[in-house]
Design an enzyme around this catalytic site. Structure first.
Site, short mmCIF file in Angstrom:
data_model
loop_
_atom_site.label_atom_id
_atom_site.label_comp_id
_atom_site.label_asym_id
_atom_site.label_seq_id
_atom_site.Cartn_x
_atom_site.Cartn_y
_atom_site.Cartn_z
N TYR A 163 0.81 -1.23 -0.01
CA TYR A 163 0.02 -0.11 -0.07
C TYR A 163 1.12 1.23 0.06
O TYR A 163 0.69 2.10 -0.87
CB TYR A 163 -0.75 -0.04 1.27
N LYS A 167 1.30 4.20 -2.82
CA LYS A 167 0.98 5.78 -2.50
C LYS A 167 2.38 6.69 -2.85
O LYS A 167 2.35 7.63 -3.20
CB LYS A 167 0.41 5.90 -1.23
N1 LIG Z 1 -9.36 6.42 4.92
C1 LIG Z 1 -8.05 6.96 5.04
O1 LIG Z 1 -7.62 6.71 6.22
C2 LIG Z 1 -7.20 7.16 4.01
C3 LIG Z 1 -5.82 7.75 4.16
C4 LIG Z 1 -5.19 8.35 3.00
C5 LIG Z 1 -5.68 8.00 1.79
N2 LIG Z 1 -6.91 7.43 1.57
C6 LIG Z 1 -7.02 7.21 0.18
O2 LIG Z 1 -8.44 7.78 -0.02
C7 LIG Z 1 -9.11 7.32 -1.34
C8 LIG Z 1 -10.46 7.07 -0.95
O3 LIG Z 1 -10.61 6.06 0.31
P1 LIG Z 1 -11.61 6.12 1.39
O4 LIG Z 1 -10.83 6.51 2.65
O5 LIG Z 1 -12.68 7.29 0.82
O6 LIG Z 1 -12.10 4.76 1.32
P2 LIG Z 1 -13.48 4.17 1.01
O7 LIG Z 1 -14.53 4.67 1.62
O8 LIG Z 1 -13.23 2.59 1.10
O9 LIG Z 1 -13.36 4.52 -0.44
C9 LIG Z 1 -12.93 3.79 -1.65
C10 LIG Z 1 -13.75 4.25 -2.91
O10 LIG Z 1 -12.87 3.71 -4.00
C11 LIG Z 1 -13.64 2.71 -4.92
N3 LIG Z 1 -13.04 1.84 -5.40
C12 LIG Z 1 -12.09 0.68 -5.04
N4 LIG Z 1 -11.64 0.10 -5.93
C13 LIG Z 1 -12.04 0.33 -6.97
C14 LIG Z 1 -12.03 -0.13 -8.33
N5 LIG Z 1 -11.27 -1.11 -8.63
N6 LIG Z 1 -12.61 0.51 -9.39
C15 LIG Z 1 -13.28 1.64 -9.11
N7 LIG Z 1 -13.62 2.26 -7.76
C16 LIG Z 1 -12.82 1.61 -6.82
C17 LIG Z 1 -14.69 2.43 -3.89
O11 LIG Z 1 -15.95 2.06 -4.61
P3 LIG Z 1 -16.53 0.62 -5.13
O12 LIG Z 1 -16.21 -0.29 -3.99
O13 LIG Z 1 -17.97 1.01 -5.17
O14 LIG Z 1 -15.80 0.59 -6.60
C18 LIG Z 1 -15.07 3.60 -3.10
O15 LIG Z 1 -15.93 4.54 -3.51
C19 LIG Z 1 -8.26 6.02 -1.56
O16 LIG Z 1 -7.35 6.08 -2.67
C20 LIG Z 1 -7.28 5.74 -0.16
O17 LIG Z 1 -6.05 5.25 -0.50
C21 LIG Z 1 -7.51 6.79 2.69
#
Ligand SMILES: NC(=O)c1ccc[n+]([C@@H]2O[C@H](COP(=O)([O-])OP(=O)(O)OC[C@H]3O[C@@H](n4cnc5c(N)ncnc54)[C@H](OP(=O)(O)O)[C@@H]3O)[C@@H](O)[C@H]2O)c1
Length: 262
Positions: A163, A167
């Site tokens: 992961y 990133k």
């Molecule tokens: N939450 C944290 O602590 C955190 C911290 C740093 C960075 N991030 C980053 O923020 C971004 C959003 O994450 P989040 O925290 O909002 O988590 P989340 O609620 O799990 O949302 C992730 C989104 O990505 C979509 N997704 C996953 N695999 C996909 C695929 N193969 N094709 C298209 N869409 C896909 C999911 O939609 P579907 O399942 O409907 O496809 C969902 O809408 C990610 O890039 C994550 O790495 C998160």
């Protein structure tokens, strides 16, 4: 002096991973700016709910196009982008947000399938979408690519090798891309959240609610809206300003290793 803002009213914002968390919060934030929305993710039912809620909140005044898209499939990415109705052209903002962590195992014990899901989504998926959308922006002489990176793109942590690797790569891609785009008007921002309470940990721990809850135990984590605010800040800076990188942490987090859980 008052901060001048780049207007997004009537312009198109394309969000990947809009079905939950940060992507969904960004859809609301851009809607509030009067932007038209192209929303994609794999879960079409969630997108339909989101679109209905936005329609009712904004009295059907926004144009919204939703479609199921798995960013891991380059052909589907091409087809999806070709299927966006012309009234949404040009795309002003591309928010590469779709992403996930799967598992938290030591590298030498991890599952290869988990690695592939992360690399195919966070890295290759972001590249496929970028490769298809950015030429349209170049042709149009305008645009903004906002990539959702992570604190994991700056600080590796145990159990996060792949992961963190994806990133770190997203950060490098954002920086190189900006170099490639010098001479165009296109902006590139890398927004890097710390711990945000979304479905992220539930996905990482494959539906184990207890483990997912444990990630945020004792913390006051960020919420998705906090990151949507940061994204919107980047997108509404005046056209001569490019927020290249924006690291956003909860006040209770100082680094990937230092958190106040009292
Ligand atoms: N939450 C944290 O602590 C955190 C911290 C740093 C960075 N991030 C980053 O923020 C971004 C959003 O994450 P989040 O925290 O909002 O988590 P989340 O609620 O799990 O949302 C992730 C989104 O990505 C979509 N997704 C996953 N695999 C996909 C695929 N193969 N094709 C298209 N869409 C896909 C999911 O939609 P579907 O399942 O409907 O496809 C969902 O809408 C990610 O890039 C994550 O790495 C998160």
């Amino acid at each position: 002096m008052v901060r001048s803002r780049y207007s997004l009213s009537g312009k198109t914002v394309f969000i990947t991973g809009a079905s939950s968390g940060i992507g969904e919060a960004c859809a609301y934030a851009f809607a509030e700016e009067g932007a038209n929305l192209v929303l994609s993710a794999r879960r079409g039912d969630k997108l339909a709910d989101l679109s209905r809620n936005l329609d009712s909140q904004y009295s059907n005044k926004l144009k919204i196009f939703i479609g199921e898209l798995d960013v891991r499939d380059p052909r589907k990415v091409d087809d999806f982008i070709s299927s966006i109705p012309s009234e949404f052209s040009p795309i002003e903002v591309l928010l590469n947000n779709a992403g996930l962590a799967v598992g938290a195992d030591k590298l030498f014990e991890a599952t290869i399938d988990d690695w592939e899901r992360m690399i195919d989504t966070n890295l290759k998926g972001l590249l496929y979408v970028s490769r298809t959308v950015i030429p349209l922006m170049v042709e149009n002489g305008r645009g903004h690519v906002i990539n959702i990176g992570s604190i994991a793109g700056r600080e590796p942590y145990p159990g996060g090798s792949v992961y963190c690797g994806t990133k770190h790569a997203v950060r490098a891609i954002s920086r190189s891309l900006k170099m490639d785009l010098l001479g165009t008007n296109i902006r590139v921002s890398n927004v890097e959240p710390g711990a945000v309470e979304t479905e992220f940990s539930l996905v990482r721990y494959k539906g184990d609610k207890e483990k997912a809850k444990g990630v945020y135990e004792g913390l006051v984590p960020l919420c998705a809206v906090d990151i949507a605010d940061a994204v919107l800040y980047c997108a509404t800076c005046p056209a001569h300003v490019n927020v290249a990188e924006l690291l956003v942490l909860a006040n209770s987090q100082a680094s990937a290793y230092h958190t106040d859980r009292s």
